[in-house]
Design a protein around this motif. Sequence first.
Motif, short mmCIF file in Angstrom:
data_model
loop_
_atom_site.label_atom_id
_atom_site.label_comp_id
_atom_site.label_asym_id
_atom_site.label_seq_id
_atom_site.Cartn_x
_atom_site.Cartn_y
_atom_site.Cartn_z
N ILE A 1 0.75 -1.22 -0.06
CA ILE A 1 -0.05 0.10 0.12
C ILE A 1 0.95 1.35 -0.07
CG2 ILE A 1 -1.80 1.07 1.10
CD1 ILE A 1 -2.53 -1.73 0.45
N HIS B 1 -15.40 -2.37 -6.35
CA HIS B 1 -14.22 -3.06 -5.92
C HIS B 1 -14.19 -3.35 -4.52
CE1 HIS B 1 -9.80 -4.12 -5.51
NE2 HIS B 1 -9.98 -4.33 -6.96
N ILE C 1 -12.08 -2.85 -2.35
CA ILE C 1 -11.53 -1.82 -1.73
C ILE C 1 -12.56 -0.86 -1.17
CG2 ILE C 1 -10.18 0.40 -1.77
CD1 ILE C 1 -8.04 -1.39 -3.42
N TYR D 1 -4.44 -3.01 -14.31
CA TYR D 1 -4.77 -2.19 -13.15
C TYR D 1 -6.15 -1.66 -13.09
CZ TYR D 1 -0.30 -2.90 -10.88
OH TYR D 1 1.02 -3.29 -10.35
N ILE E 1 -7.43 6.24 -6.68
CA ILE E 1 -7.13 4.79 -6.09
C ILE E 1 -6.98 4.01 -7.24
CG2 ILE E 1 -7.84 3.05 -4.50
CD1 ILE E 1 -10.01 5.02 -3.18
N ALA F 1 -5.47 0.05 -8.16
CA ALA F 1 -5.09 -1.34 -7.59
C ALA F 1 -4.76 -2.31 -8.75
CB ALA F 1 -6.21 -1.77 -6.66
N ARG G 1 -0.40 -8.14 -4.67
CA ARG G 1 -1.01 -7.10 -4.94
C ARG G 1 -0.69 -5.77 -4.56
NH1 ARG G 1 -7.00 -10.05 -3.65
NH2 ARG G 1 -7.04 -11.05 -5.37
N VAL H 1 -1.77 -1.35 -4.00
CA VAL H 1 -2.86 -0.54 -3.98
C VAL H 1 -1.94 1.06 -3.99
CG1 VAL H 1 -4.87 0.45 -2.82
CG2 VAL H 1 -4.32 -1.86 -2.76
N GLY I 1 -7.89 -1.66 1.38
CA GLY I 1 -6.97 -1.74 0.53
C GLY I 1 -5.96 -2.97 1.34
N TRP J 1 -7.45 -6.30 1.12
CA TRP J 1 -7.39 -6.84 -0.47
C TRP J 1 -5.86 -7.09 -0.59
CZ3 TRP J 1 -5.21 -5.18 -4.64
CH2 TRP J 1 -5.19 -5.56 -6.07
N ALA J 2 -5.00 -6.37 -0.23
CA ALA J 2 -3.64 -6.69 -0.61
C ALA J 2 -3.16 -7.85 -0.07
CB ALA J 2 -2.86 -5.34 -0.67
#
Length: 559
Positions: free
Chosen positions: A385, A432, A434, A462, A492, A494, A501, A503, A528, A531-532
């Motif tokens: 991130i 998404h 996020i 992306y 944003i 991602a 991953r 972001v 974020g 998700w990552a």
Amino acid sequence: ELTKKCHANNINVIVRVDFRGVEKERYERRPDWFGKNEDGSPLTGWNDIIYRPCYTSYYGKEYAQEYIRRLMTAYDVDGIWENCVIFGYGPCYCESCKQQYKEDTALEIPIGEDYNSDQFSTYRQWKSAYAKMHMKSMKDIIKSFGEDKVYVSEIFGMYHASIAKSSGIDLYDAKESFDFLVSPTFIDGCAQEDKKYDNYDYAASCIRFLSSIAPDKQCVALTGGNGTKWRYVIAPQQESKIWMWKVISAGGNIWNNYFNGQFPGKAVDRRNASIEKEFFQYMKDNEAWIDNQIPYGKVGIFYSRETRDMLCRNDEKEDEYGVFIKGIERVMAEHHIPCIFIPNLEFTYETIKDLNVLLLPNTACMSNEEMDAIRRFVKEGGGLIASHMTSLYDEHGQRRSDFGLKDIFGCSFTGVVKDTEYDSYQKVRCNHPILKDMDIENTEMIINEGKTLLCNKTNESYEGICTYVPPIYNQPPEFAWIPNELTDYPTIVAGSYGKGRVVYFANQTEKTCYTNGHEDLINSYFNGIDWARREPFDLTTDAPDSVHIHVTCNKDNPN
């Protein structure tokens, strides 16, 4: 007699000494022992009451060293606390400094410039070198009386960029000199001068930071029942207790200070005289469990000293680094995610390879080596991130033409920075993960604040989750609209990079999580991270967000 009595009761004695200056009467006996301003006047402090030395002056060097030798010879003390080992803020123009600087650099000390400017960069490095020599010489003298004798001082450093630059000393430099690490963490505002009693996270943050730079040493929070601003009245009791519990929960210890020259039980205000008793009793009763503990977490906050020096300010309104970290810590605390600091001190891929997610909060200054380690980390499956100006500058503060990590971010900086402090929004472009649990089906925009970099998405794989919206001014009401809310500038972004991953937030989301706290900001940042991440979070709980949790591990057996 006092030392003997303490030793008989199994109490160690560390003596406080202070070489930051003397009163006028002593100064006038030997003015050549002390520092000078550019115009030849004496360096002074505290409303000109104290006359200051410098690191090359006789008082700060030879006199201080001889004083310690005599003290250690005369008394069987267990160590020395050199109080606030900072000699002057800015340049010194005494004959010793001018001569030594010329001899070492073949240069004259700059005059008439801002001390933080590039004109003083060589001088600041030179001063820092002599500050390190001062600490080393003091430690060597103390250790000559026995390796068990300790040398320690409190050092400002995590957020205090101005003090570190002006004094020549910060925690990165000092960690080798001291037997345990101490940093001021008073609840009444040492983290930010304009703050009062509302930042409960700073003490624990400081312990996590100290542990990250020296995990082999005991880390101590310098605090006090009567605080440091209003030294004759107590710091608020409940807040002080929260403060101290946070220190212990992060694996730290407490040093309770009273600065008014009074024994706590005989002070003007005695309401906090024994406030630390329950904490020391807890540590004694649970020593087998809490001894040798260091902070634990699989989410790492990358800490860049170079970025701190360039962007951190004591005034939070002007700060562009420390408040980003504070925003992250708010998100982590409210979502019960254990986190640690990853300082760019001997930073390599090996230092981050076991992390779940690495966070880069407006980390503007980054070296090529640091970026290569991060690329490898993400390629191997780590989550990343990043935000705002991350990697726009090298480690020397020189501006790059674009993000150094633009290949990972999946976007390129146009060079345009927009002021999105007021009346600003982000246009939702897709549903998404996020944006999960943010009721996105019922809104077309989420909040924006601070500053926003206008970027172009360069990697088609992306996703641009939200995009920049030009300001929609709220007055007059009949003009509070714009004809087109759509732009091509993602706020944003991602995507996947190798097995990992990424972001990237083009705005100042972490900062505004702290300064604003709107749920859109906090939720999108947490989502974020969620998700990552490549693995589930270590800790799950149904505790409300008002319950803050810290996790520690045994430093000898982290697993």
